[in-house]
Design a protein around this motif. Structure first.
Motif, PDB file in Angstrom:
ATOM      1  N   ASN A   1      40.736  23.494  36.790  1.00  0.00           N
ATOM      2  CA  ASN A   1      40.061  24.256  37.831  1.00  0.00           C
ATOM      3  C   ASN A   1      40.881  25.527  37.976  1.00  0.00           C
ATOM      4  OD1 ASN A   1      38.153  22.314  38.258  1.00  0.00           O
ATOM      5  ND2 ASN A   1      38.853  21.734  40.289  1.00  0.00           N
ATOM      6  N   TYR A   2      40.223  26.628  38.291  1.00  0.00           N
ATOM      7  CA  TYR A   2      40.954  27.893  38.386  1.00  0.00           C
ATOM      8  C   TYR A   2      40.318  28.809  39.418  1.00  0.00           C
ATOM      9  CZ  TYR A   2      37.213  29.834  35.455  1.00  0.00           C
ATOM     10  OH  TYR A   2      35.989  30.220  34.959  1.00  0.00           O
ATOM     11  N   LEU A   3      41.131  29.762  39.879  1.00  0.00           N
ATOM     12  CA  LEU A   3      40.681  30.810  40.790  1.00  0.00           C
ATOM     13  C   LEU A   3      40.990  32.162  40.173  1.00  0.00           C
ATOM     14  CD1 LEU A   3      41.888  29.653  44.336  1.00  0.00           C
ATOM     15  CD2 LEU A   3      39.544  29.800  43.508  1.00  0.00           C
ATOM     16  N   GLU A   4      40.112  33.107  40.421  1.00  0.00           N
ATOM     17  CA  GLU A   4      40.315  34.480  39.956  1.00  0.00           C
ATOM     18  C   GLU A   4      40.689  35.362  41.144  1.00  0.00           C
ATOM     19  OE1 GLU A   4      36.895  34.646  36.540  1.00  0.00           O
ATOM     20  OE2 GLU A   4      36.275  34.817  38.622  1.00  0.00           O
ATOM     21  N   ASN A   5      41.415  36.447  40.860  1.00  0.00           N
ATOM     22  CA  ASN A   5      41.691  37.421  41.922  1.00  0.00           C
ATOM     23  C   ASN A   5      40.623  38.515  41.885  1.00  0.00           C
ATOM     24  OD1 ASN A   5      42.434  39.144  39.817  1.00  0.00           O
ATOM     25  ND2 ASN A   5      44.623  39.001  40.236  1.00  0.00           N
ATOM     26  N   GLU A   6      40.784  39.529  42.717  1.00  0.00           N
ATOM     27  CA  GLU A   6      39.790  40.606  42.817  1.00  0.00           C
ATOM     28  C   GLU A   6      39.628  41.380  41.513  1.00  0.00           C
ATOM     29  OE1 GLU A   6      42.637  40.666  44.908  1.00  0.00           O
ATOM     30  OE2 GLU A   6      41.648  39.344  46.327  1.00  0.00           O
ATOM     31  N   ALA A   7      40.683  41.417  40.696  1.00  0.00           N
ATOM     32  CA  ALA A   7      40.644  42.151  39.428  1.00  0.00           C
ATOM     33  C   ALA A   7      40.070  41.307  38.294  1.00  0.00           C
ATOM     34  CB  ALA A   7      42.052  42.625  39.060  1.00  0.00           C
ATOM     35  N   GLY A   8      39.706  40.053  38.575  1.00  0.00           N
ATOM     36  CA  GLY A   8      39.165  39.177  37.544  1.00  0.00           C
ATOM     37  C   GLY A   8      40.222  38.445  36.745  1.00  0.00           C
TER      38      GLY A   8
ATOM     39  N   ASN B   1      37.215  28.796  28.457  1.00  0.00           N
ATOM     40  CA  ASN B   1      35.806  28.633  28.101  1.00  0.00           C
ATOM     41  C   ASN B   1      35.415  29.520  26.925  1.00  0.00           C
ATOM     42  OD1 ASN B   1      35.507  26.760  30.167  1.00  0.00           O
ATOM     43  ND2 ASN B   1      34.904  28.323  31.639  1.00  0.00           N
ATOM     44  N   GLY B   2      36.312  29.626  25.958  1.00  0.00           N
ATOM     45  CA  GLY B   2      36.030  30.376  24.737  1.00  0.00           C
ATOM     46  C   GLY B   2      36.242  31.876  24.819  1.00  0.00           C
ATOM     47  N   LYS B   3      36.677  32.394  25.968  1.00  0.00           N
ATOM     48  CA  LYS B   3      36.896  33.834  26.140  1.00  0.00           C
ATOM     49  C   LYS B   3      38.351  34.093  26.479  1.00  0.00           C
ATOM     50  CE  LYS B   3      32.241  34.628  27.782  1.00  0.00           C
ATOM     51  NZ  LYS B   3      31.397  35.103  28.863  1.00  0.00           N
ATOM     52  N   VAL B   4      38.895  35.186  25.931  1.00  0.00           N
ATOM     53  CA  VAL B   4      40.274  35.573  26.237  1.00  0.00           C
ATOM     54  C   VAL B   4      40.302  36.145  27.656  1.00  0.00           C
ATOM     55  CG1 VAL B   4      42.188  37.095  25.618  1.00  0.00           C
ATOM     56  CG2 VAL B   4      40.815  36.023  23.829  1.00  0.00           C
ATOM     57  N   ARG B   5      41.194  35.614  28.485  1.00  0.00           N
ATOM     58  CA  ARG B   5      41.343  36.054  29.871  1.00  0.00           C
ATOM     59  C   ARG B   5      42.804  36.370  30.142  1.00  0.00           C
ATOM     60  NH1 ARG B   5      37.298  34.241  33.380  1.00  0.00           N
ATOM     61  NH2 ARG B   5      38.307  35.711  34.780  1.00  0.00           N
ATOM     62  N   LEU B   6      43.035  37.244  31.108  1.00  0.00           N
ATOM     63  CA  LEU B   6      44.400  37.618  31.489  1.00  0.00           C
ATOM     64  C   LEU B   6      44.844  36.841  32.716  1.00  0.00           C
ATOM     65  CD1 LEU B   6      44.361  41.496  31.085  1.00  0.00           C
ATOM     66  CD2 LEU B   6      45.455  39.809  29.615  1.00  0.00           C
ATOM     67  N   LEU B   7      46.137  36.499  32.731  1.00  0.00           N
ATOM     68  CA  LEU B   7      46.732  35.850  33.885  1.00  0.00           C
ATOM     69  C   LEU B   7      47.255  36.914  34.847  1.00  0.00           C
ATOM     70  CD1 LEU B   7      48.815  33.094  32.071  1.00  0.00           C
ATOM     71  CD2 LEU B   7      46.614  32.819  33.220  1.00  0.00           C
ATOM     72  N   ALA B   8      47.147  36.650  36.129  1.00  0.00           N
ATOM     73  CA  ALA B   8      47.716  37.547  37.133  1.00  0.00           C
ATOM     74  C   ALA B   8      49.238  37.431  37.084  1.00  0.00           C
ATOM     75  CB  ALA B   8      47.204  37.154  38.522  1.00  0.00           C
ATOM     76  N   VAL B   9      49.921  38.470  37.555  1.00  0.00           N
ATOM     77  CA  VAL B   9      51.381  38.436  37.543  1.00  0.00           C
ATOM     78  C   VAL B   9      51.927  37.331  38.423  1.00  0.00           C
ATOM     79  CG1 VAL B   9      52.476  40.592  36.857  1.00  0.00           C
ATOM     80  CG2 VAL B   9      51.110  40.555  38.880  1.00  0.00           C
ATOM     81  N   ASN B  10      51.203  36.962  39.464  1.00  0.00           N
ATOM     82  CA  ASN B  10      51.661  35.903  40.369  1.00  0.00           C
ATOM     83  C   ASN B  10      50.949  34.571  40.069  1.00  0.00           C
ATOM     84  OD1 ASN B  10      49.179  36.812  41.254  1.00  0.00           O
ATOM     85  ND2 ASN B  10      49.648  36.516  43.406  1.00  0.00           N
TER      86      ASN B  10
END
Length: 110
Positions: free
Chosen positions: A78-85, A45-54
């Protein structure tokens, strides 16, 4: 009929069932437009995001796909985020799923 004919009929029936398969997404999933970047980054959505290791990525056929096999371009997901975002699960959507609006997140839509 010989056994090869039965095998062909069985494979055809399985393929028809697979096409009728409707994926269920968690109610807390969000919708976005993703562009793969340099691992572990994506643009969502136009923002740089990090992928979780898993990270778990499912393609439009609902098969697991690794990050390095994604073709360049944009994907409706569709996506899910973890507790760290960090992004923990991604489902690449089919054209039919993009038009389906039963998710809870924003719909960037086509």
């Amino acid at each position: 009929m010989n056994r090869f004919t039965w095998l062909a009929v069985a494979l055809f029936a399985c393929s028809m069932l697979a096409q009728a398969f409707t994926r269920e997404f968690p109610p807390e999933s969000k919708r976005g437009v993703m562009t793969p970047g340099v691992y572990p980054e994506i643009v969502l959505n136009g923002k740089v995001r990090l992928l979780a290791v898993n990270i778990q990525i499912r393609n439009a056929d609902n098969l697991l796909e690794t990050f390095n096999t994604l073709l360049p371009g944009s994907y409706y997901v569709n996506y899910l985020e973890n507790e760290a975002g960090e992004i923990q699960r991604i489902w690449i959507l089919t054209k039919d799923e993009v038009g389906h609006t039963t998710h809870t997140g924003p719909n960037p839509g086509p």
